[in-house]
Design a protein around this motif. Structure first.
Motif, PDB file in Angstrom:
ATOM      1  N   TRP A 174       0.821  -1.201   0.000  1.00 57.52           N
ATOM      2  CA  TRP A 174       0.000   0.000   0.000  1.00 57.52           C
ATOM      3  C   TRP A 174       0.859   1.256   0.000  1.00 57.52           C
ATOM      4  CZ3 TRP A 174       1.099  -2.785   4.401  1.00 57.52           C
ATOM      5  CH2 TRP A 174       1.642  -2.074   5.470  1.00 57.52           C
ATOM      6  N   THR A 175       0.223   2.341  -0.336  1.00 52.37           N
ATOM      7  CA  THR A 175       0.815   3.665  -0.203  1.00 52.37           C
ATOM      8  C   THR A 175      -0.232   4.542   0.471  1.00 52.37           C
ATOM      9  OG1 THR A 175       1.925   5.483  -1.353  1.00 52.37           O
ATOM     10  CG2 THR A 175       0.014   4.479  -2.455  1.00 52.37           C
ATOM     11  N   TYR A 176       0.058   5.826   0.581  1.00 53.56           N
ATOM     12  CA  TYR A 176      -0.876   6.741   1.236  1.00 53.56           C
ATOM     13  C   TYR A 176      -1.294   7.847   0.264  1.00 53.56           C
ATOM     14  CZ  TYR A 176       0.377   4.395   5.553  1.00 53.56           C
ATOM     15  OH  TYR A 176       0.577   3.432   6.527  1.00 53.56           O
ATOM     16  N   ASP A 177      -2.532   8.237   0.362  1.00 53.33           N
ATOM     17  CA  ASP A 177      -3.093   9.239  -0.539  1.00 53.33           C
ATOM     18  C   ASP A 177      -2.714  10.632  -0.036  1.00 53.33           C
ATOM     19  OD1 ASP A 177      -4.468  10.623  -2.396  1.00 53.33           O
ATOM     20  OD2 ASP A 177      -6.473   9.995  -1.759  1.00 53.33           O
ATOM     21  N   TYR A 178      -1.456  10.980  -0.251  1.00 50.47           N
ATOM     22  CA  TYR A 178      -0.973  12.275   0.223  1.00 50.47           C
ATOM     23  C   TYR A 178      -1.580  13.432  -0.566  1.00 50.47           C
ATOM     24  CZ  TYR A 178       2.525   9.486   2.664  1.00 50.47           C
ATOM     25  OH  TYR A 178       3.151   8.569   3.487  1.00 50.47           O
ATOM     26  N   GLN A 179      -2.003  13.166  -1.785  1.00 56.19           N
ATOM     27  CA  GLN A 179      -2.570  14.240  -2.602  1.00 56.19           C
ATOM     28  C   GLN A 179      -3.850  14.794  -1.978  1.00 56.19           C
ATOM     29  OE1 GLN A 179      -3.161  13.142  -6.658  1.00 56.19           O
ATOM     30  NE2 GLN A 179      -3.802  15.189  -7.299  1.00 56.19           N
ATOM     31  N   SER A 180      -4.614  13.914  -1.335  1.00 61.58           N
ATOM     32  CA  SER A 180      -5.847  14.383  -0.702  1.00 61.58           C
ATOM     33  C   SER A 180      -5.542  15.329   0.451  1.00 61.58           C
ATOM     34  CB  SER A 180      -6.662  13.183  -0.203  1.00 61.58           C
ATOM     35  OG  SER A 180      -5.950  12.482   0.808  1.00 61.58           O
ATOM     36  N   ALA A 194      -4.378  11.182   5.101  1.00 64.95           N
ATOM     37  CA  ALA A 194      -3.780  10.462   3.978  1.00 64.95           C
ATOM     38  C   ALA A 194      -4.151   8.994   4.134  1.00 64.95           C
ATOM     39  CB  ALA A 194      -2.270  10.654   3.948  1.00 64.95           C
ATOM     40  N   ARG A 234      -3.948   3.334   0.427  1.00 59.53           N
ATOM     41  CA  ARG A 234      -4.514   2.808  -0.810  1.00 59.53           C
ATOM     42  C   ARG A 234      -3.656   1.649  -1.310  1.00 59.53           C
ATOM     43  NH1 ARG A 234      -8.428   5.281  -3.744  1.00 59.53           N
ATOM     44  NH2 ARG A 234      -9.215   7.280  -2.935  1.00 59.53           N
ATOM     45  N   GLY A 277      -5.383   0.099  -6.310  1.00 59.02           N
ATOM     46  CA  GLY A 277      -5.628   1.526  -6.173  1.00 59.02           C
ATOM     47  C   GLY A 277      -6.806   1.859  -5.283  1.00 59.02           C
ATOM     48  N   LYS A 278      -7.461   0.843  -4.736  1.00 56.50           N
ATOM     49  CA  LYS A 278      -8.636   1.062  -3.902  1.00 56.50           C
ATOM     50  C   LYS A 278      -8.240   1.351  -2.463  1.00 56.50           C
ATOM     51  CE  LYS A 278     -11.513  -2.005  -6.720  1.00 56.50           C
ATOM     52  NZ  LYS A 278     -12.352  -3.239  -6.714  1.00 56.50           N
ATOM     53  N   PRO A 279      -9.080   2.074  -1.720  1.00 55.14           N
ATOM     54  CA  PRO A 279      -8.777   2.329  -0.307  1.00 55.14           C
ATOM     55  C   PRO A 279      -8.704   1.028   0.479  1.00 55.14           C
ATOM     56  CG  PRO A 279     -10.511   3.780  -1.088  1.00 55.14           C
ATOM     57  CD  PRO A 279     -10.302   2.764  -2.161  1.00 55.14           C
TER      58      PRO A 279
END
Length: 600
Positions: free
Chosen positions: A104-110, A123, A126, A131-133
């Motif tokens: 996984w990675t983290y949605d830093y853009q949000s 963040a 995902r 690509g899903k949460p």
């Protein structure tokens, strides 16, 4: 006698602190690409524990390695050719992503784009696969880090389940140690035998096991066949991948990335000579507990004149023979007998060996109010270690405790001997004689395990001079596999991983690797003349100001750099992407001209 050479590794588990530096640097070098997010060529496990992937040692389930038939014939545990052919399109003996973990990675853009007034932007994690949460993160490569030996995790350890109930209770006193793992590059690799397309092969010159990406068809039989589960499947390219033992570095005398960056300096790399004619007989030894001494019998003494004659006849270069005579691996395995193989019962004859941990016994004796360094106390306590000898024996000697006890006694004798010298007492020959050593041997082993310098830990001969250019073209032309037309993608590698028209620098040359090697051992700033006047920051050791580091007019006398060169100075022979084997990420600029004007 058929003499062959093998690059091997020995890890001293008494020095491993579980920092995972080796895992991270290996990840950044080899598997920071799409399709291999879950792959760790090098991982560090906490023992007792499940390992990675989970319970990989349960061969009753995964059927890795070899088994001996009633007729004394070796066959893959996963089945013969007909069985593999019958399951080639639906192999049920594969770990799934849950046995590894979903990366996984983290949605830093949000977080960066959160509207004003949003007090708690998050963040969210995902999946790198879909690509899903991800609502819950419950497992990763070493999720139970530093929790080994705890009762709630004991049932998940395959080895612990083999030990008697009495010893299980001792585990509740809680102990742990770290076990770094890479591909074993075995003398009798079951992954090679399991591959239907013949894509896996063992190199003749150094014994490194590699995957021919062009021949791989993605059958994944190698994943089943490897008992250490160090074969991985790239779900993007549809090809198998594995630890390469950093062969581009090995070919120019550099150690592997995991060894180079190891904080504890616990890894030793060297050359072993072995008799290839003895390998099938050793692997087919009927009794599992005899496999460790049988593998020792395969190794040859490089100081034996007869071995030297046969090695010359087999075409082994003189510098490889000299490296074998100075090999730290040979000393630790064959001379001192303190390094042991990992799971010899798999019959693959592994070539990554381990010095078992001794520190818990010293701490236990000291906590009881006794002298933890006295050899008599140490010898008496080895049978009552908090890490039971039986557990270590299940790991390293197929359950035979005698070789483990001998290795621990020799390590304890070395500690007791050095303690006497540090306190100003005379050496006691009785300490060395009690473990079958001389005082000189204890001193030599101490220097190798505790005081060895870079050139003593890594005795790696370079590739044969006549083959260097061919090796450069075949091995160094792009480490990355993630590009159209690359290895395994139906194309060649002559134009490099990014094509001639892409504007990317060409891959590293052999000269560049030689510069990196010189930088690793020199006390002064590395000579970068081989880089044709360009600056490679990955080769800069921080001493002085390399010529061309800053643009002209910055007041530093630098000759600067031409427009079109990278900000890191990586010219046509040294692109950062090629050094790490990482392709350019989305949105990443491959070449940027220097900003004009004074340097800030």
């Amino acid at each position: 006698m058929r003499v062959m050479s093998q690059i091997a590794m020995v890890m001293n588990l008494d020095k491993c602190i579980g920092c995972h530096t080796c895992s991270v640097t290996c990840k950044q070098t080899w598997t920071s690409r799409p399709g291999v997010e879950y792959v760790w060529f090098n991982n560090v496990e906490t023992r007792p524990g499940q390992g990675y992937p989970r319970r990989y040692e349960d061969q009753e389930r995964w059927r890795g390695g070899w088994k001996l038939t009633r007729r004394g014939r070796l066959v893959p545990r996963s089945g013969g050719r007909l069985r593999r052919l019958a399951s080639i399109f639906a192999n049920p003996l594969l770990p799934n992503i849950r046995d590894y973990y979903e990366p996984w990675t983290y949605d830093y853009q949000s977080v960066a784009e959160a509207p004003a007034g949003d007090d708690f932007p998050v963040a969210a994690p995902r999946s790198l696969l879909s690509g899903k949460p991800m609502n819950t993160i419950a497992w990763s490569a070493n999720w139970d880090d530093s929790l080994g030996g705890m009762p709630q995790h004991g049932a998940d350890d395959v080895i612990l389940n083999r030990i008697q109930e009495k010893i299980k209770l001792e585990f509740e006193q809680t102990f742990m140690f770290y076990l770094p793992r890479i591909c074993e590059h075995c003398l009798n690799p079951s992954c090679v035998a399991s591959c239907p397309s013949g894509a896996l092969y063992k190199r003749v010159e150094d014994g490194i096991v590699l995957v021919d990406q062009d021949r791989c068809r993605g059958w994944r039989m190698c994943v089943t066949g490897c008992p250490y589960k160090k074969m991985y499947f790239n779900h993007k390219t549809g090809k198998a991948e594995k630890c390469t033992f950093c062969f581009p570095r090995i070919e120019v005398g550099l150690p592997t990335v995991c060894s180079e960056t190891c904080v504890g300096r616990l890894r030793n790399i060297g050359v072993l000579l072995y008799d290839a004619d003895r390998v099938p007989q050793a692997a087919a030894t009927p009794r599992e507990q005899d496999l460790y001494p049988a593998q020792l019998g395969v190794f040859l003494d490089p100081h034996d004149p007869r071995v030297g004659v046969e090695a010359e006849r087999a075409g082994i270069p003189h510098e490889w023979m000299e490296a074998a005579r100075r090999s730290p691996v040979y000393h630790l395995i064959a001379e001192y007998g303190v390094a042991l193989p990992l799971h010899p019962e798999y019959r693959t004859l592994p070539m990554v060996w381990y010095v078992p941990p001794l520190s818990p016994v010293v701490e236990a004796i000291t906590a009881a109010g006794h002298d933890g360094e006295d050899h008599e106390n140490l010898f008496g306590a080895i049978e009552k270690l908090r890490i039971p000898v039986s557990y270590l024996a299940e790991l390293f000697t197929a359950g035979d405790p005698a070789p483990v006890e001998l290795a621990l006694r020799r390590l304890a004798a070395m500690r007791a001997h050095r303690r006497r010298l540090n306190l100003g007492d005379a050496a006691d020959p009785a300490i060395a004689e009690s473990v079958g050593f001389t005082v000189e041997q204890l001193d030599d082993m101490y220097r190798l395990l505790a005081l060895s310098k870079y050139e003593d830990r890594y005795v790696i001969p370079t590739a044969v001079a006549g083959d260097v250019r061919a090796l450069e073209e075949s091995a160094l032309t792009g480490c990355s596999l993630n590009y159209e037309g690359g290895p395994g993608m139906g194309g060649g590698t002559a134009s490099g991983p990014f094509g001639e028209a892409s504007g990317r620098p060409a891959p590293l040359s052999v000269e560049t690797f030689h510069i990196l090697r010189d930088r690793s051992t020199a006390d002064t700033s590395a000579d970068t003349s081989g880089l044709r006047g360009r600056v490679n920051l990955l080769n800069w050791d921080g001493r002085g100001l390399p010529e061309g580091m800053f643009p002209p007019g910055a007041g530093n006398g630098s000759t600067g750099s031409r427009d079109g060169e990278t900000a890191s100075g990586a010219g046509p022979d040294a692109g950062p992407g090629e050094i790490t084997g990482r392709p350019p990420q989305e949105g990443e600029t491959t070449r940027q001209p220097f900003r004009k004007g004074p340097n800030p």
